[in-house]
Write a protein that holds these residues in place. Structure first.
Motif, mmCIF file in Angstrom:
data_model
loop_
_atom_site.group_PDB
_atom_site.id
_atom_site.type_symbol
_atom_site.label_atom_id
_atom_site.label_comp_id
_atom_site.label_asym_id
_atom_site.label_seq_id
_atom_site.Cartn_x
_atom_site.Cartn_y
_atom_site.Cartn_z
ATOM 1 N N ILE A 30 16.454 39.773 71.506
ATOM 2 C CA ILE A 30 16.750 39.357 72.814
ATOM 3 C C ILE A 30 15.876 39.375 74.035
ATOM 4 C CG2 ILE A 30 18.564 39.853 74.725
ATOM 5 C CD1 ILE A 30 20.551 40.697 72.578
ATOM 6 N N GLY A 31 15.018 40.360 73.901
ATOM 7 C CA GLY A 31 13.648 40.776 74.774
ATOM 8 C C GLY A 31 14.246 41.454 75.743
ATOM 9 N N LYS A 97 16.538 26.870 68.549
ATOM 10 C CA LYS A 97 15.422 27.593 68.931
ATOM 11 C C LYS A 97 16.031 28.456 70.076
ATOM 12 C CE LYS A 97 14.178 23.892 72.268
ATOM 13 N NZ LYS A 97 13.215 22.879 72.790
ATOM 14 N N TYR A 98 15.226 29.729 70.406
ATOM 15 C CA TYR A 98 15.531 30.552 71.453
ATOM 16 C C TYR A 98 14.137 30.944 72.145
ATOM 17 C CZ TYR A 98 13.782 34.577 68.766
ATOM 18 O OH TYR A 98 13.091 35.293 67.924
ATOM 19 N N TRP A 99 14.405 31.403 73.423
ATOM 20 C CA TRP A 99 13.434 31.882 74.061
ATOM 21 C C TRP A 99 13.889 32.843 75.376
ATOM 22 C CZ3 TRP A 99 15.294 27.038 74.577
ATOM 23 C CH2 TRP A 99 15.814 26.424 75.559
ATOM 24 N N VAL A 100 12.932 33.481 75.977
ATOM 25 C CA VAL A 100 13.463 34.130 77.166
ATOM 26 C C VAL A 100 12.479 33.790 78.473
ATOM 27 C CG1 VAL A 100 13.339 36.542 78.324
ATOM 28 C CG2 VAL A 100 13.699 36.260 75.782
ATOM 29 N N ASP A 101 13.497 33.629 79.559
ATOM 30 C CA ASP A 101 13.044 32.969 80.739
ATOM 31 C C ASP A 101 13.055 34.058 81.922
ATOM 32 O OD1 ASP A 101 12.311 30.374 80.361
ATOM 33 O OD2 ASP A 101 14.392 29.583 80.776
ATOM 34 N N GLY A 102 12.060 33.945 82.746
ATOM 35 C CA GLY A 102 12.140 35.065 83.879
ATOM 36 C C GLY A 102 11.577 36.230 83.759
ATOM 37 N N ILE A 103 11.699 37.039 84.687
ATOM 38 C CA ILE A 103 11.004 38.394 85.119
ATOM 39 C C ILE A 103 12.186 39.505 84.989
ATOM 40 C CG2 ILE A 103 9.305 39.689 86.520
ATOM 41 C CD1 ILE A 103 8.003 36.833 87.469
ATOM 42 N N ALA A 104 11.824 40.635 84.404
ATOM 43 C CA ALA A 104 12.611 41.610 84.663
ATOM 44 C C ALA A 104 12.833 42.048 86.076
ATOM 45 C CB ALA A 104 12.139 42.833 83.821
ATOM 46 N N PRO A 105 14.017 42.367 86.420
ATOM 47 C CA PRO A 105 15.347 42.620 85.712
ATOM 48 C C PRO A 105 16.252 41.341 85.451
ATOM 49 C CG PRO A 105 15.550 43.452 87.894
ATOM 50 C CD PRO A 105 14.298 42.823 87.841
ATOM 51 N N ASN A 106 15.583 40.248 85.793
ATOM 52 C CA ASN A 106 16.483 38.955 86.067
ATOM 53 C C ASN A 106 16.063 37.977 84.928
ATOM 54 O OD1 ASN A 106 17.707 39.863 88.211
ATOM 55 N ND2 ASN A 106 15.845 39.637 89.601
ATOM 56 N N VAL A 110 17.797 32.507 76.215
ATOM 57 C CA VAL A 110 18.496 31.204 75.909
ATOM 58 C C VAL A 110 18.723 30.769 74.445
ATOM 59 C CG1 VAL A 110 18.314 28.914 76.542
ATOM 60 C CG2 VAL A 110 17.518 30.459 78.170
ATOM 61 N N LEU A 111 19.612 30.598 73.818
ATOM 62 C CA LEU A 111 19.649 30.171 72.580
ATOM 63 C C LEU A 111 20.192 28.459 72.446
ATOM 64 C CD1 LEU A 111 19.718 30.393 69.473
ATOM 65 C CD2 LEU A 111 22.206 31.001 69.988
ATOM 66 N N ASP A 112 19.323 27.546 72.185
ATOM 67 C CA ASP A 112 19.670 26.219 72.062
ATOM 68 C C ASP A 112 19.871 25.648 70.879
ATOM 69 O OD1 ASP A 112 19.676 24.069 74.063
ATOM 70 O OD2 ASP A 112 18.086 23.259 72.728
ATOM 71 N N LEU A 124 27.245 14.784 66.918
ATOM 72 C CA LEU A 124 26.156 15.399 67.349
ATOM 73 C C LEU A 124 26.609 16.705 68.305
ATOM 74 C CD1 LEU A 124 23.367 12.905 67.870
ATOM 75 C CD2 LEU A 124 23.646 14.456 65.986
ATOM 76 N N HIS A 125 26.015 17.826 68.173
ATOM 77 C CA HIS A 125 26.503 18.683 69.102
ATOM 78 C C HIS A 125 25.167 19.504 69.697
ATOM 79 C CE1 HIS A 125 29.274 18.250 65.732
ATOM 80 N NE2 HIS A 125 30.056 18.980 66.448
ATOM 81 N N THR A 126 25.148 19.558 70.984
ATOM 82 C CA THR A 126 24.293 19.991 72.060
ATOM 83 C C THR A 126 24.842 21.213 72.780
ATOM 84 O OG1 THR A 126 22.852 18.087 71.921
ATOM 85 C CG2 THR A 126 22.500 19.690 73.600
ATOM 86 N N VAL A 127 24.462 22.470 72.477
ATOM 87 C CA VAL A 127 25.216 23.512 73.269
ATOM 88 C C VAL A 127 24.049 24.849 73.472
ATOM 89 C CG1 VAL A 127 25.820 24.744 71.127
ATOM 90 C CG2 VAL A 127 27.060 24.986 73.145
ATOM 91 N N GLN A 128 24.227 25.264 74.381
ATOM 92 C CA GLN A 128 23.274 26.456 74.973
ATOM 93 C C GLN A 128 23.943 27.749 75.335
ATOM 94 O OE1 GLN A 128 20.477 26.370 78.685
ATOM 95 N NE2 GLN A 128 19.367 25.403 77.203
ATOM 96 N N LEU A 129 23.404 28.843 74.891
ATOM 97 C CA LEU A 129 23.945 30.207 75.247
ATOM 98 C C LEU A 129 23.079 30.708 76.125
ATOM 99 C CD1 LEU A 129 25.989 32.366 75.048
ATOM 100 C CD2 LEU A 129 24.895 33.396 73.074
ATOM 101 N N GLN A 130 23.335 31.256 77.301
ATOM 102 C CA GLN A 130 22.359 32.015 78.241
ATOM 103 C C GLN A 130 22.776 33.550 78.237
ATOM 104 O OE1 GLN A 130 21.680 30.013 81.592
ATOM 105 N NE2 GLN A 130 21.104 28.172 80.610
#
Length: 173
Positions: A30-31, A97-106, A110-112, A124-130
């Motif tokens: 998760i990061g 795909k997934y990535w981490v955005d921002g700077i700690a502690p904020n 993101v899982l897309d 078709l399915h497009t959904v994102q978890l943050q």
């Protein structure tokens, strides 16, 4: 950090079990520590059918895409977020795909899932978890779900108890 797990029917790295039809990946970092119902997790498991699971990898739970009972339920997979649980088929197209955005502690994990076809090319399915660092808030953003199959969006905690969510924990758009 950007990780592309599926592009054009090729998984990198390969799924832990199953296939790009009914499979999953274990221990995706998760990061940061994310608090899910009182427990901190630094990784999660991702299923090809629109499920995320915290804790020990359970391939059978991650392959699930049909829920007979409304969530939360003691009869359904535990410790999961169903972003858009439906029979998805990544073997031919779509991207996860997934990535981490921002700077700690904020930061945000993101899982897309992007333009992932349903089984037998059903829509078709497009959904994102943050997942939001520090707050324990998670967001589900559903952009597209055009299959004719039933879909589940919801959450089931590790105790499979009827835990109520409020707007401070869950955002769906």
């Amino acid at each position: 950090m950007l990780f592309r797990s599926v592009t054009g029917g090729v998984a990198t790295p390969p799924t832990v079990n199953g296939s790009l039809d009914d499979g999953g990946w274990a221990a995706i970092p998760i990061g940061f520590n994310f608090n899910f119902f009182g427990t901190n997790y630094s990784s999660l498991n991702v299923g090809t059918n629109g499920l995320v699971q915290f804790g020990a990898y359970n391939g059978a739970a991650l392959q699930d895409f049909t829920f007979s009972n409304p969530l939360p339920s003691p009869l359904e997979p535990t410790n999961i977020i169903a972003l858009c649980a439906v029979d998805l088929y990544l073997a031919t197209s779509g991207t996860v795909k997934y990535w981490v955005d921002g700077i700690a502690p904020n930061r945000k994990f993101v899982l897309d899932y992007y333009q992932v076809p349903g089984f037998i090319t059903n829509g078709l399915h497009t959904v994102q978890l943050q997942l939001n660092e520090t707050t324990g808030i998670f967001e589900i953003h559903l952009g597209q779900a055009t299959s004719t199959a039933a879909k589940t969006i919801g959450v089931n905690n590790r105790d499979r108890k009827s835990t109520r969510l409020n707007s401070s924990h869950l955002v769906i758009s």
